[in-house]
Design a protein around this motif. Structure first.
Motif, PDB file in Angstrom:
ATOM      1  N   LEU A   3      -8.193   6.681  -1.993  1.00  0.00           N
ATOM      2  CA  LEU A   3      -7.713   7.286  -3.235  1.00  0.00           C
ATOM      3  C   LEU A   3      -7.493   6.224  -4.309  1.00  0.00           C
ATOM      4  CD1 LEU A   3      -5.144   9.876  -1.821  1.00  0.00           C
ATOM      5  CD2 LEU A   3      -7.407  10.369  -2.795  1.00  0.00           C
ATOM      6  N   ASP A   4      -6.805   5.152  -3.956  1.00  0.00           N
ATOM      7  CA  ASP A   4      -6.527   4.115  -4.940  1.00  0.00           C
ATOM      8  C   ASP A   4      -7.819   3.506  -5.484  1.00  0.00           C
ATOM      9  OD1 ASP A   4      -4.587   2.326  -6.343  1.00  0.00           O
ATOM     10  OD2 ASP A   4      -5.694   0.815  -5.185  1.00  0.00           O
ATOM     11  N   HIS A   5      -8.779   3.268  -4.612  1.00  0.00           N
ATOM     12  CA  HIS A   5     -10.060   2.696  -5.022  1.00  0.00           C
ATOM     13  C   HIS A   5     -10.738   3.563  -6.091  1.00  0.00           C
ATOM     14  CE1 HIS A   5     -13.984   0.728  -4.579  1.00  0.00           C
ATOM     15  NE2 HIS A   5     -14.517   1.918  -4.459  1.00  0.00           N
ATOM     16  N   HIS A   6     -10.811   4.853  -5.833  1.00  0.00           N
ATOM     17  CA  HIS A   6     -11.526   5.737  -6.757  1.00  0.00           C
ATOM     18  C   HIS A   6     -10.714   6.079  -8.004  1.00  0.00           C
ATOM     19  CE1 HIS A   6     -15.226   5.999  -4.644  1.00  0.00           C
ATOM     20  NE2 HIS A   6     -14.581   6.225  -3.517  1.00  0.00           N
ATOM     21  N   PHE A   7      -9.404   6.153  -7.889  1.00  0.00           N
ATOM     22  CA  PHE A   7      -8.603   6.375  -9.096  1.00  0.00           C
ATOM     23  C   PHE A   7      -8.680   5.146  -9.996  1.00  0.00           C
ATOM     24  CE2 PHE A   7      -5.704   9.498  -6.618  1.00  0.00           C
ATOM     25  CZ  PHE A   7      -6.740  10.399  -6.540  1.00  0.00           C
ATOM     26  N   SER A   8      -8.674   3.961  -9.395  1.00  0.00           N
ATOM     27  CA  SER A   8      -8.855   2.728 -10.176  1.00  0.00           C
ATOM     28  C   SER A   8     -10.242   2.699 -10.816  1.00  0.00           C
ATOM     29  CB  SER A   8      -8.661   1.498  -9.286  1.00  0.00           C
ATOM     30  OG  SER A   8      -7.343   1.446  -8.814  1.00  0.00           O
ATOM     31  N   GLN A   9     -11.225   3.188 -10.101  1.00  0.00           N
ATOM     32  CA  GLN A   9     -12.591   3.257 -10.626  1.00  0.00           C
ATOM     33  C   GLN A   9     -12.621   4.035 -11.940  1.00  0.00           C
ATOM     34  OE1 GLN A   9     -15.202   5.619  -8.171  1.00  0.00           O
ATOM     35  NE2 GLN A   9     -17.053   4.845  -9.158  1.00  0.00           N
ATOM     36  N   GLN A  30       2.816  10.244  -6.894  1.00  0.00           N
ATOM     37  CA  GLN A  30       2.135   9.247  -7.728  1.00  0.00           C
ATOM     38  C   GLN A  30       0.620   9.452  -7.692  1.00  0.00           C
ATOM     39  OE1 GLN A  30       3.383   5.257  -6.747  1.00  0.00           O
ATOM     40  NE2 GLN A  30       5.551   5.776  -6.985  1.00  0.00           N
ATOM     41  N   PHE A  31       0.067   9.729  -6.511  1.00  0.00           N
ATOM     42  CA  PHE A  31      -1.369  10.015  -6.424  1.00  0.00           C
ATOM     43  C   PHE A  31      -1.724  11.247  -7.253  1.00  0.00           C
ATOM     44  CE2 PHE A  31      -1.536   7.684  -2.189  1.00  0.00           C
ATOM     45  CZ  PHE A  31      -2.345   6.664  -2.652  1.00  0.00           C
ATOM     46  N   ILE A  32      -0.900  12.277  -7.149  1.00  0.00           N
ATOM     47  CA  ILE A  32      -1.160  13.519  -7.883  1.00  0.00           C
ATOM     48  C   ILE A  32      -1.035  13.296  -9.391  1.00  0.00           C
ATOM     49  CG2 ILE A  32      -0.297  15.867  -8.286  1.00  0.00           C
ATOM     50  CD1 ILE A  32       0.299  15.880  -5.169  1.00  0.00           C
ATOM     51  N   ASN A  44      -3.752   4.022   5.805  1.00  0.00           N
ATOM     52  CA  ASN A  44      -4.570   3.022   5.128  1.00  0.00           C
ATOM     53  C   ASN A  44      -5.873   3.641   4.623  1.00  0.00           C
ATOM     54  OD1 ASN A  44      -2.637   1.120   5.737  1.00  0.00           O
ATOM     55  ND2 ASN A  44      -3.874   0.011   7.215  1.00  0.00           N
ATOM     56  N   MET A  45      -6.520   4.420   5.468  1.00  0.00           N
ATOM     57  CA  MET A  45      -7.797   5.016   5.085  1.00  0.00           C
ATOM     58  C   MET A  45      -7.627   5.951   3.884  1.00  0.00           C
ATOM     59  SD  MET A  45     -10.593   7.049   7.423  1.00  0.00           S
ATOM     60  CE  MET A  45      -9.397   8.191   8.100  1.00  0.00           C
ATOM     61  N   PHE A  46      -6.669   6.852   3.958  1.00  0.00           N
ATOM     62  CA  PHE A  46      -6.449   7.795   2.861  1.00  0.00           C
ATOM     63  C   PHE A  46      -6.024   7.071   1.580  1.00  0.00           C
ATOM     64  CE2 PHE A  46      -5.182  11.175   6.172  1.00  0.00           C
ATOM     65  CZ  PHE A  46      -6.385  11.844   6.085  1.00  0.00           C
ATOM     66  N   ALA A  47      -4.999   6.226   1.687  1.00  0.00           N
ATOM     67  CA  ALA A  47      -4.413   5.585   0.505  1.00  0.00           C
ATOM     68  C   ALA A  47      -5.394   4.619  -0.162  1.00  0.00           C
ATOM     69  CB  ALA A  47      -3.113   4.860   0.879  1.00  0.00           C
ATOM     70  N   LYS A  48      -6.094   3.806   0.629  1.00  0.00           N
ATOM     71  CA  LYS A  48      -7.065   2.865   0.065  1.00  0.00           C
ATOM     72  C   LYS A  48      -8.185   3.602  -0.663  1.00  0.00           C
ATOM     73  CE  LYS A  48      -8.856   0.161   3.127  1.00  0.00           C
ATOM     74  NZ  LYS A  48      -9.296  -0.864   4.088  1.00  0.00           N
ATOM     75  N   MET A  96       0.839  -1.181   0.000  1.00  0.00           N
ATOM     76  CA  MET A  96       0.000   0.000   0.000  1.00  0.00           C
ATOM     77  C   MET A  96       0.886   1.247   0.000  1.00  0.00           C
ATOM     78  SD  MET A  96      -3.107   1.087   2.547  1.00  0.00           S
ATOM     79  CE  MET A  96      -3.629  -0.581   2.547  1.00  0.00           C
ATOM     80  N   GLN A  97       0.458   2.249  -0.740  1.00  0.00           N
ATOM     81  CA  GLN A  97       1.231   3.481  -0.788  1.00  0.00           C
ATOM     82  C   GLN A  97       1.152   4.214   0.550  1.00  0.00           C
ATOM     83  OE1 GLN A  97      -0.580   4.716  -4.682  1.00  0.00           O
ATOM     84  NE2 GLN A  97       1.512   5.435  -4.999  1.00  0.00           N
ATOM     85  N   ASN A  98       2.098   5.112   0.764  1.00  0.00           N
ATOM     86  CA  ASN A  98       2.191   5.842   2.021  1.00  0.00           C
ATOM     87  C   ASN A  98       1.937   7.322   1.756  1.00  0.00           C
ATOM     88  OD1 ASN A  98       3.037   7.162   4.363  1.00  0.00           O
ATOM     89  ND2 ASN A  98       4.584   5.618   4.799  1.00  0.00           N
ATOM     90  N   VAL A  99       0.840   7.851   2.299  1.00  0.00           N
ATOM     91  CA  VAL A  99       0.460   9.254   2.074  1.00  0.00           C
ATOM     92  C   VAL A  99       1.394  10.230   2.768  1.00  0.00           C
ATOM     93  CG1 VAL A  99      -1.974   8.693   1.696  1.00  0.00           C
ATOM     94  CG2 VAL A  99      -1.194   9.333   4.001  1.00  0.00           C
TER      95      VAL A  99
END
Length: 150
Positions: A141-147, A12-14, A135-139, A1-4
């Protein structure tokens, strides 16, 4: 999992956010891209902005008992999971505004650092460790960017 809390991971998120377009379509779910960005901002609003009511004691008990592990644990979110009412975004939003807000929140979280979040109170779950915050932030973001395929 990525680290915010790491700049490289936030970059990477940006980068993923910057791949979104105002007409990007979801691979699943009902939200438009502008609604998704506004939805992602709610998590940060609950931390940084005093605009969301704290759930009452009974609701907090339920959230801590029934939802906390799924939200702050290591397991990724599944597709089409139920959204909590305070996270439901209706109507059109300003894509560029929501995009810039999310980037600013990500940068603010990273710059404040892990120690700022260790033991920090969550509106819904009480005190969380910095790992749980990550975990809350990274999961999320990843969930919705993957969406949206980014």
């Amino acid at each position: 999992m990525q680290n915010v809390f790491l700049k490289e991971d936030c970059d990477q998120f940006i980068n993923r956010i910057n791949q979104l377009k105002s007409d990007s379509q979801p691979l699943w779910g009902k939200m438009s891209v502008d609604q998704m960005l506004a939805h992602c901002n709610v998590t940060y609003e609950m931390v940084f902005d005093d605009i969301h009511a704290k759930p009452n004691a009974f609701m907090r008990f339920l959230l801590k008992t029934l939802a906390k592990k799924a939200v702050v644990g290591d397991t990724p979110y599944s597709r089409n999971i139920k959204t909590a009412p305070q996270f439901i975004v209706k109507g059109d939003r300003d894509f560029d505004l929501e995009k810039n807000r999310l980037i600013n929140y990500i940068n603010k979280t990273q710059s404040l650092g892990e120690s700022e979040f260790e033991g920090k109170e969550s509106l819904s779950f009480g005190k969380l460790s910095s790992k749980e915050w990550n975990n809350m932030f990274a999961k999320h973001l990843d969930h919705h960017f993957s969406q949206f395929g980014v």
